[in-house]
Design a protein around this motif. Structure first.
Motif, PDB file in Angstrom:
ATOM      1  N   THR A  21       0.826  -1.206   0.000  1.00  0.00           N
ATOM      2  CA  THR A  21       0.000   0.000   0.000  1.00  0.00           C
ATOM      3  C   THR A  21       0.861   1.257   0.000  1.00  0.00           C
ATOM      4  OG1 THR A  21      -1.772  -1.151   1.180  1.00  0.00           O
ATOM      5  CG2 THR A  21      -1.773   1.259   1.259  1.00  0.00           C
ATOM      6  N   GLY A  24       2.206   1.748  -3.331  1.00  0.00           N
ATOM      7  CA  GLY A  24       1.184   2.226  -4.251  1.00  0.00           C
ATOM      8  C   GLY A  24       1.037   3.734  -4.224  1.00  0.00           C
ATOM      9  N   VAL A 179      -8.470   0.293  -0.202  1.00  0.00           N
ATOM     10  CA  VAL A 179      -7.072   0.727  -0.295  1.00  0.00           C
ATOM     11  C   VAL A 179      -6.605   0.713  -1.748  1.00  0.00           C
ATOM     12  CG1 VAL A 179      -4.706   0.171   0.368  1.00  0.00           C
ATOM     13  CG2 VAL A 179      -6.544  -0.017   2.051  1.00  0.00           C
ATOM     14  N   LEU A 180      -6.952  -0.352  -2.477  1.00  0.00           N
ATOM     15  CA  LEU A 180      -6.597  -0.443  -3.897  1.00  0.00           C
ATOM     16  C   LEU A 180      -7.160   0.735  -4.671  1.00  0.00           C
ATOM     17  CD1 LEU A 180      -5.660  -1.947  -6.499  1.00  0.00           C
ATOM     18  CD2 LEU A 180      -7.875  -3.112  -6.463  1.00  0.00           C
ATOM     19  N   TYR A 183      -5.088   4.095  -3.875  1.00  0.00           N
ATOM     20  CA  TYR A 183      -3.778   4.349  -4.482  1.00  0.00           C
ATOM     21  C   TYR A 183      -3.814   4.262  -6.003  1.00  0.00           C
ATOM     22  CZ  TYR A 183      -2.639  -0.775  -4.370  1.00  0.00           C
ATOM     23  OH  TYR A 183      -2.608  -2.134  -4.528  1.00  0.00           O
TER      24      TYR A 183
END
Length: 554
Positions: A21, A24, A179-180, A183
């Motif tokens: 993360t 990212g 979270v994906l 970022y």
């Protein structure tokens, strides 16, 4: 099986996920050449990736969490036809892309195209055909993203993260994709490109260790293959026929080779594959990667054999709902045969292996919507900054849609729709690949062939009923018309598509129907970065952006 949380596994997965993360978000500044307020920077990473980065990016893009789980799961469930065909198809695909992907890179670089639908629209002067390619790409990509979540769910469930209520079952997935989304929105294609280094490294480590360690634990390769053969030859209690095929017999030859060839032809029609290719800095990067990417085929072959190891290990594949789920075979194999710390690393590899392709797929689908629906039909005068903003928001919607799809629907539906995805995307091959080499095909003939093949392929796939579940869309194989031999539906639909395109092109040309304006030039297809007449991307943007199908320039 004990479904209590394995804290060692969970801590390792969380730590690796946290590191990914951070990477990212840091990627927003990595190799940055300008502001992320245009699609070339946000959606294509500045079109500046070299051979090394592209090798990891394409590997992370094409070899997904679904591959890591579904290929060996297919070997576990029914044997070689449904699982091992992936190995020859990844061998066949790279010579194909060596031939035509460099040409797509060149024309896209010179004309400023961001999506394959941009190219089709510019080549044939047809917004309708461009729209068909864009819609097909989005349709085929959505269930592909959803299947990355299915892979992550299998890992979370094996670690003990699950329960009877929605919050306990899906909260880890919701957090991971939130979270994906954050970022990816922030960093664009640079985020999965950077994370791909971690993903590929972890997967090579895990597969290498498994191949070296597990055969000794399970009694050797002879014992593993004997167990697989015994299972495949055992009659299925529902159908009374053998469970699968350890080695395909003569009757399965046509199914095997058509599935491999059709899948190879379809792979680089997917918009996420094209996005990764167009992010490279010159056409030789594309060709070099076509030459060295077959190294992943070796990995895939070893990966597929894990399915046979799971048979020998007699893993428990019952899910929390009490139903057998072959997708759990590989996570349960690692959980059962390895120490908890190494199983945690393997689970992290699968989870990260879901995030990388999901990010690229959502970016690719968002670019298709932005360039070929929003700009072409809703706001033709959109600025590069407006395009980038719409694409960022669209990528969030794509991820959210895939998440709702998996959380709210039966997993078998998403698996079946993925079969349709391959059938659908293959029908864009005549327009895209044909257009790279010839302008002879008529735009209306291409549109008619696409439409007929889409309907025929969808209906044919619907008529395949799974004998165990009695559900439609039960597979991707059907009898070739007027024969008893089975073949991949996508390839038979493609043949129908091509026949219609050729016949109607002859007819339409005889009738002298308008062909549309070609905005490309023959020299576009061999142009490289730095060649005379090839504009820099910054120059294109300063002029207001590349010409689209509606404003094509000669």
């Amino acid at each position: 099986m004990n479904h209590s949380v394995d804290w060692v596994q969970l801590v390792i997965v969380v730590l690796i996920f946290a590191a990914v993360t951070v990477m990212g978000f840091m990627a927003a500044r990595w190799r940055r050449t300008g502001d992320l307020d245009n699609l070339d920077e946000w959606g294509l990473g500045g079109r500046g990736f070299g051979t090394f980065i592209t090798w990891f990016l394409l590997g992370g893009d094409l070899y997904t969490a679904y591959t890591f789980i579904a290929v060996p799961a297919a070997m576990y469930a029914t044997g070689a036809i449904s699982g091992f065909f992936a190995v020859p198809y990844t061998i066949v695909v790279y010579p194909l892309i060596f031939v035509f992907m460099a040409r797509l890179w060149s024309v896209s670089h010179r004309q400023g195209y961001v999506t394959p639908a941009d190219f089709v629209g510019g080549r044939y002067g047809s917004r309708g055909l461009s729209l068909a390619v864009a819609v097909t790409g989005i349709l085929a990509t959505m269930p592909y993203i959803a299947l990355q979540l299915v892979g992550m769910q299998a890992v979370f469930e094996t670690m003990g993260l699950g329960g009877d209520n929605l919050l306990a079952k899906d909260l880890p997935l919701l957090i991971a994709f939130a979270v994906l989304a954050a970022y990816t929105y922030s960093s664009g294609l640079r985020a999965p490109a950077m994370i791909a280094f971690v993903k590929d490294g972890l997967i090579y480590l895990v597969i290498g260790a498994a191949i070296l360690y597990l055969p000794g634990q399970l009694g050797g390769w002879d014992s593993i293959f004997d167990a697989a053969k015994t299972k495949m030859e055992t009659p299925n209690p529902t159908t009374g026929k053998p469970t699968g095929a350890f080695i395909p017999g003569e009757a399965g030859y046509s199914a095997y080779w058509t599935l491999a060839l059709g899948s190879a032809m379809a792979l680089f029609m997917y918009p996420h594959s094209v996005t990764a290719v167009l992010s490279t800095k010159n056409r030789n990067v594309v060709r070099r990667n076509a030459a060295i990417l077959p190294a992943y085929s070796l990995l895939l072959g070893l990966l597929a054999l894990l399915g046979f190891m799971a048979i020998k290990a007699n893993v428990d594949i019952k899910g929390l709902d009490g139903l057998a789920n072959p997708q759990l075979a590989i996570p349960r194999l690692f959980d059962q045969e390895f120490p908890a710390w190494f199983a945690g690393i393997a689970f992290a590899a699968i989870a990260v292996g879901a995030l990388v392709p999901a990010a690229i797929m959502s970016i690719a689908a968002a670019n298709l919507f932005t360039r070929n629906i929003y700009r072409d039909f809703l706001k033709p005068d959109a600025t590069p900054a407006q395009e980038a903003k719409v694409s960022k928001l669209s990528s969030l919607l794509v991820k959210f849609g895939a998440l709702i799809f998996v959380v709210g629907m039966d997993k078998t539906i998403s698996l079946n729709l993925q079969l349709l995805g391959g059938i659908w995307i293959l029908q864009t091959f005549p327009a895209i690949v044909g257009g790279l080499f010839t302008r002879w095909f008529h735009r209306w003939a291409l549109l008619a062939g696409w439409a007929v093949a889409m309907v025929w392929g969808t209906v044919s796939a619907y008529n395949v009923v799974n004998p165990a579940t009695k559900k439609h869309f039960g597979g991707s194989l059907a009898n070739i018309p007027f024969t008893e031999k089975q073949a991949y539906i996508g390839l038979t639909a493609f043949v129908l598509n091509l026949v219609i395109v050729v016949v109607l092109t002859v007819l339409f040309r005889a009738l002298k129907l308008p062909e549309g304006k070609d905005s490309t030039h023959p020299t576009d297809y061999t142009a490289d970065a730095g060649d005379p007449g090839v504009k820099d991307l910054d120059e294109l943007l300063d002029e207001g952006g590349p010409a689209g199908p509606a404003t094509a320039k000669s």
